[in-house]
Design a protein around this motif. Sequence first.
Motif, PDB file in Angstrom:
ATOM      1  N   ASN A  91       0.815  -1.214   0.000  1.00  0.00           N
ATOM      2  CA  ASN A  91       0.000   0.000   0.000  1.00  0.00           C
ATOM      3  C   ASN A  91       0.848   1.262   0.000  1.00  0.00           C
ATOM      4  O   ASN A  91       0.493   2.265  -0.625  1.00  0.00           O
ATOM      5  N   GLU A  92       1.974   1.233   0.688  1.00  0.00           N
ATOM      6  CA  GLU A  92       2.846   2.409   0.734  1.00  0.00           C
ATOM      7  C   GLU A  92       3.465   2.704  -0.632  1.00  0.00           C
ATOM      8  O   GLU A  92       3.554   3.869  -1.040  1.00  0.00           O
ATOM      9  N   THR A  93       3.873   1.661  -1.340  1.00  0.00           N
ATOM     10  CA  THR A  93       4.550   1.857  -2.621  1.00  0.00           C
ATOM     11  C   THR A  93       3.596   1.798  -3.805  1.00  0.00           C
ATOM     12  O   THR A  93       4.003   2.105  -4.931  1.00  0.00           O
ATOM     13  N   ARG A  94       2.353   1.382  -3.574  1.00  0.00           N
ATOM     14  CA  ARG A  94       1.359   1.182  -4.631  1.00  0.00           C
ATOM     15  C   ARG A  94       1.868   0.185  -5.657  1.00  0.00           C
ATOM     16  O   ARG A  94       1.731   0.359  -6.873  1.00  0.00           O
ATOM     17  N   ALA A  95       2.504  -0.868  -5.165  1.00  0.00           N
ATOM     18  CA  ALA A  95       3.086  -1.896  -6.020  1.00  0.00           C
ATOM     19  C   ALA A  95       2.865  -3.259  -5.389  1.00  0.00           C
ATOM     20  O   ALA A  95       2.553  -3.367  -4.198  1.00  0.00           O
ATOM     21  N   THR A  96       3.014  -4.306  -6.183  1.00  0.00           N
ATOM     22  CA  THR A  96       2.907  -5.666  -5.667  1.00  0.00           C
ATOM     23  C   THR A  96       4.129  -5.972  -4.795  1.00  0.00           C
ATOM     24  O   THR A  96       5.262  -5.836  -5.245  1.00  0.00           O
ATOM     25  N   ALA A  97       3.881  -6.367  -3.561  1.00  0.00           N
ATOM     26  CA  ALA A  97       4.968  -6.695  -2.638  1.00  0.00           C
ATOM     27  C   ALA A  97       5.100  -8.217  -2.547  1.00  0.00           C
ATOM     28  O   ALA A  97       4.117  -8.945  -2.704  1.00  0.00           O
ATOM     29  N   PHE A  98       6.314  -8.673  -2.283  1.00  0.00           N
ATOM     30  CA  PHE A  98       6.546 -10.118  -2.281  1.00  0.00           C
ATOM     31  C   PHE A  98       7.701 -10.490  -1.367  1.00  0.00           C
ATOM     32  O   PHE A  98       8.552  -9.661  -1.030  1.00  0.00           O
ATOM     33  N   VAL A  99       7.710 -11.756  -0.977  1.00  0.00           N
ATOM     34  CA  VAL A  99       8.856 -12.373  -0.314  1.00  0.00           C
ATOM     35  C   VAL A  99       9.263 -13.558  -1.166  1.00  0.00           C
ATOM     36  O   VAL A  99       8.415 -14.358  -1.581  1.00  0.00           O
ATOM     37  N   SER A 100      10.558 -13.646  -1.460  1.00  0.00           N
ATOM     38  CA  SER A 100      11.070 -14.738  -2.281  1.00  0.00           C
ATOM     39  C   SER A 100      12.136 -15.510  -1.525  1.00  0.00           C
ATOM     40  O   SER A 100      12.737 -15.001  -0.580  1.00  0.00           O
ATOM     41  N   VAL A 101      12.376 -16.740  -1.982  1.00  0.00           N
ATOM     42  CA  VAL A 101      13.342 -17.610  -1.322  1.00  0.00           C
ATOM     43  C   VAL A 101      14.231 -18.271  -2.373  1.00  0.00           C
ATOM     44  O   VAL A 101      13.785 -18.527  -3.502  1.00  0.00           O
TER      45      VAL A 101
END
Length: 227
Positions: A91-101
């Motif tokens: 919401n802060e960046t107005r972008a899709t956020a993710f965690v990757s491994v």
Amino acid sequence: MSTLQTLDRGLRALDIVAQAPAGISVADLAKELDVHRAICYRIVATLEAHALVTRAEDGRIRLGVGAAVLASRFEPQFARDVQPLLRALANETRATAFVSVAEAADCVVIMVAEPEGTLLKVGYRVGSRHPLDQGAAGIAILAMRPEQPRDSDAVRQARADGFSLTRGQLEHGAVGIAAGIVLPANLAATAGFERSVGVVAIDGLDTDQAAVAVQRTARRLAVLVAV
């Protein structure tokens, strides 16, 4: 701060073993711990009794199934703690956020959060995978590893900046920013625990603001894991 020496040695031993994918001999482990070999044997035997380490046919010590069990119990806690921060980052960046491994030579998405009220979104789904040396997420993970002569310019830059920035590598027009999540050494050295957090957008991403937000989120996640 008062600590229990025996417990401290056991945990240090587990950490050392975790950082030796090919295993480590009792003699070398004793040197690393700076203890007599007889003491090291007792430490290994105790860890072995709890299936945290195992001895291979060649006598080298490796992580045991008990370490994997602990790792599997870590995942639900990690997901619970991370999801609110991931939604806030989206919401802060107005972008899709993710965690990757990191998974062998690939980078795999394990968590995703979409920004609220945004129509144009990047098709980044849980389970998506790509080569570790392509895309912001994988480069951020590689940047956490010890420096290697074969490191790409992108990895070196990410290591210097504290985050990676890529444009159009995995999807035309997509901009990605990611930072590595610094986990405790005994987890970071274990397969499946090299992780990064980041955001990706097709257009309109304020990269300076997003880089600050991503690095802040990475630090918060590292604190949550270490608690």
